[in-house]
Design a protein around this motif. Sequence first.
Motif, PDB file in Angstrom:
ATOM      1  N   ALA A 443      45.963   8.767  76.276  1.00 33.72           N
ATOM      2  CA  ALA A 443      45.410   8.173  75.058  1.00 33.72           C
ATOM      3  C   ALA A 443      44.659   6.899  75.451  1.00 33.72           C
ATOM      4  N   ILE A 444      43.711   6.507  74.615  1.00 33.67           N
ATOM      5  CA  ILE A 444      42.869   5.342  74.916  1.00 33.67           C
ATOM      6  C   ILE A 444      43.457   4.090  74.274  1.00 33.67           C
ATOM      7  N   VAL A 445      43.726   3.095  75.111  1.00 33.57           N
ATOM      8  CA  VAL A 445      44.158   1.783  74.636  1.00 33.57           C
ATOM      9  C   VAL A 445      43.070   0.784  74.997  1.00 33.57           C
ATOM     10  N   VAL A 446      42.682  -0.029  74.033  1.00 32.49           N
ATOM     11  CA  VAL A 446      41.670  -1.057  74.264  1.00 32.49           C
ATOM     12  C   VAL A 446      42.339  -2.426  74.190  1.00 32.49           C
ATOM     13  N   VAL A 447      42.240  -3.176  75.279  1.00 32.18           N
ATOM     14  CA  VAL A 447      42.704  -4.566  75.298  1.00 32.18           C
ATOM     15  C   VAL A 447      41.472  -5.427  75.045  1.00 32.18           C
ATOM     16  N   ALA A 448      41.527  -6.289  74.036  1.00 28.00           N
ATOM     17  CA  ALA A 448      40.314  -7.005  73.634  1.00 28.00           C
ATOM     18  C   ALA A 448      40.626  -8.397  73.113  1.00 28.00           C
ATOM     19  N   ARG A 449      39.586  -9.206  73.064  1.00 26.58           N
ATOM     20  CA  ARG A 449      39.645 -10.549  72.466  1.00 26.58           C
ATOM     21  C   ARG A 449      38.775 -10.533  71.218  1.00 26.58           C
ATOM     22  N   ALA A 450      39.383 -10.862  70.101  1.00 27.51           N
ATOM     23  CA  ALA A 450      38.678 -10.757  68.823  1.00 27.51           C
ATOM     24  C   ALA A 450      37.865 -12.001  68.528  1.00 27.51           C
ATOM     25  N   PHE A 451      36.769 -11.797  67.809  1.00 26.06           N
ATOM     26  CA  PHE A 451      36.067 -12.902  67.171  1.00 26.06           C
ATOM     27  C   PHE A 451      36.683 -13.047  65.783  1.00 26.06           C
ATOM     28  N   GLY A 452      37.462 -14.110  65.564  1.00 27.07           N
ATOM     29  CA  GLY A 452      38.111 -14.284  64.275  1.00 27.07           C
ATOM     30  C   GLY A 452      39.469 -13.606  64.237  1.00 27.07           C
ATOM     31  N   ASP A 453      39.876 -13.209  63.048  1.00 25.02           N
ATOM     32  CA  ASP A 453      41.193 -12.632  62.822  1.00 25.02           C
ATOM     33  C   ASP A 453      41.278 -11.229  63.423  1.00 25.02           C
ATOM     34  N   PRO A 454      42.254 -10.949  64.307  1.00 20.96           N
ATOM     35  CA  PRO A 454      42.350  -9.632  64.933  1.00 20.96           C
ATOM     36  C   PRO A 454      42.554  -8.485  63.943  1.00 20.96           C
ATOM     37  N   VAL A 455      43.307  -8.727  62.878  1.00 24.64           N
ATOM     38  CA  VAL A 455      43.550  -7.666  61.895  1.00 24.64           C
ATOM     39  C   VAL A 455      42.234  -7.257  61.231  1.00 24.64           C
ATOM     40  N   GLN A 456      41.457  -8.223  60.822  1.00 24.71           N
ATOM     41  CA  GLN A 456      40.173  -7.912  60.212  1.00 24.71           C
ATOM     42  C   GLN A 456      39.208  -7.299  61.227  1.00 24.71           C
ATOM     43  N   ALA A 457      39.247  -7.828  62.464  1.00 29.17           N
ATOM     44  CA  ALA A 457      38.372  -7.289  63.496  1.00 29.17           C
ATOM     45  C   ALA A 457      38.684  -5.822  63.766  1.00 29.17           C
ATOM     46  N   GLU A 458      39.982  -5.487  63.839  1.00 30.64           N
ATOM     47  CA  GLU A 458      40.360  -4.103  64.128  1.00 30.64           C
ATOM     48  C   GLU A 458      39.961  -3.167  62.988  1.00 30.64           C
ATOM     49  N   ALA A 459      40.144  -3.597  61.762  1.00 31.31           N
ATOM     50  CA  ALA A 459      39.763  -2.753  60.628  1.00 31.31           C
ATOM     51  C   ALA A 459      38.266  -2.460  60.650  1.00 31.31           C
ATOM     52  N   ALA A 460      37.454  -3.492  60.883  1.00 31.33           N
ATOM     53  CA  ALA A 460      36.008  -3.298  60.931  1.00 31.33           C
ATOM     54  C   ALA A 460      35.606  -2.445  62.132  1.00 31.33           C
ATOM     55  N   LEU A 461      36.283  -2.659  63.238  1.00 31.27           N
ATOM     56  CA  LEU A 461      35.971  -1.919  64.461  1.00 31.27           C
ATOM     57  C   LEU A 461      36.295  -0.438  64.303  1.00 31.27           C
ATOM     58  N   ARG A 462      37.459  -0.136  63.770  1.00 35.08           N
ATOM     59  CA  ARG A 462      37.828   1.274  63.585  1.00 35.08           C
ATOM     60  C   ARG A 462      36.847   1.979  62.648  1.00 35.08           C
ATOM     61  N   ALA A 463      36.452   1.302  61.600  1.00 34.30           N
ATOM     62  CA  ALA A 463      35.505   1.908  60.663  1.00 34.30           C
ATOM     63  C   ALA A 463      34.168   2.175  61.347  1.00 34.30           C
ATOM     64  N   ARG A 464      33.700   1.233  62.135  1.00 32.40           N
ATOM     65  CA  ARG A 464      32.406   1.411  62.804  1.00 32.40           C
ATOM     66  C   ARG A 464      32.465   2.503  63.866  1.00 32.40           C
ATOM     67  N   LEU A 465      33.535   2.511  64.674  1.00 31.59           N
ATOM     68  CA  LEU A 465      33.615   3.488  65.757  1.00 31.59           C
ATOM     69  C   LEU A 465      33.797   4.906  65.245  1.00 31.59           C
ATOM     70  N   ARG A 466      34.393   5.063  64.072  1.00 31.86           N
ATOM     71  CA  ARG A 466      34.488   6.411  63.503  1.00 31.86           C
ATOM     72  C   ARG A 466      33.110   7.008  63.269  1.00 31.86           C
TER      73      ARG A 466
END
Length: 503
Positions: A443-466
């Motif tokens: 499975a793919i795990v991404v280790v990353a540094r967020a710009f701003g709040d990680p929770v908001q960053a992840e939600a936006a990221l998942r939506a875009r990558l879909r």
Amino acid sequence: MIALDPVPRSIDTLPLRGAGEDVALAFKGGNITFAALEQRVGIAAAWLARTIDAPGARVASWLPKTAAACVLPLAAPRGGLVHVPINPVLKRAQVAHILADSGAQLLVTQAARAATLGPGDVPADCRIVLEEALAEGDDALPPSRADADTLAAILYTSGSTGRPKGVMLSHANLWLAAISVAHYLKITPADRVLGVLPLSFDYGQNQLFSTWAAGGSVAPIDYLTARDVVKAVERFGATTLAGVPPLWVQLLEADWPAETAARLRRLTNSGGALTGPIIAGLRARFPQADLYPMYGLTEAFRSTYLAPELVDTHPDAIGRAIPFAEVMAVLADGTRAAPDEPGELVHAGPLVAHGYWRDPERTAHRFRPAPDWSASGGMAVWSGDTVVAGSDGLFRFVGRDDEMIKSAGNRISPTEIEDAVVRGGEAGEAVAIGVPDARLGQAIVVVARAFGDPVQAEAALRARLRAELPSFMQPARYDWRDALPVNANGKLDRALLRREVTA
């Protein structure tokens, strides 16, 4: 622009190429001219030859970017010895390994550093001397006439796949790399190169050699923060800055006075691919600077570079072979890969190193005869990296065989995932890793540094990558960090992250 002369010379003749009174080294406390540098090299070489009467013996150095650290790469070979630079950020256990593995008979360092070494860290037949000793004496050795194939240096890799291994480099390897880089970077005597990279790193050491080959000056600095680099660019009037991706991220987040940023005319990158956001940021921050993305490996110094005029139109490319290098995409059966067909990057020609020090097994694995159809022939480095050679003549990086993610029957390039993650601005840096998964294989795990709040960053990221990536390339999990670790050469420490997320 320096002429491409394919005839190698002894690496210690490089200081003679600059005009005597021009500045070769610029320090905060004063400058060293080419004439003075030549004198220092000769005196240090004479002292080393008197101290170690054993041609080919190894001389290690564990120093910050002092004048002695800049002199030793030339002085040791001039004295018939082999230089082993140790990264100043390494600690006693790593230093002890390099001293023992290289069989160094001398360690040149500073008193405070020597005091950190414990019993057993320094081999019994290795003597510790302070850097001031290199200036002792009045006699100076003239430039050597060493055979170009004579061993001149052993550079230890960062050890991302285990203990650091020593790459053996000859006078020819170092000389031709200097001429090659000075030529394609178009370095001139008017250039002032800011040396922020470790001199134990082939990329950092070559900044000395390539700049001196063109008659330019180098300002070596040790820095703690990005602000230190900004101030050094201003203080030394730097025209050229080399970096690795994590450093560029820090520099783009720093405050740059417009007149300071405008001083830089040339930016070079290696040690990892530049992402789209980094390229865009460098373009905006340093509009007068030419950008040179480069791909390299210590075993052959450097393989490709992308000309500045191609960066915006071909940002995914690692470019064409540098002068004196032959770079090929080779299939598993040894034949040439077709255009745009993935193959292993194989590097042949006179920049190929002489193998790993005292490690015939790993040497035999990585250094093998070039394909029969190679123009250069001879020994080649089989990199383990997968690339494609495009019909446009440009190479593009796909991934390392040992880092490719195998998920649901698909081979996935971590680089492709990482580029997608940072493209939208939710994250500043990212590393994609495959972790064991009973259903998918990995499975793919991404280790990353967020710009701003990680929770908001992840939600936006998942939506875009879909919307941007197929289902089999979707990360299963994100591991958000305040900062991503880097190794001793400033590159993202993928091996450490892989161990952490797979533990």
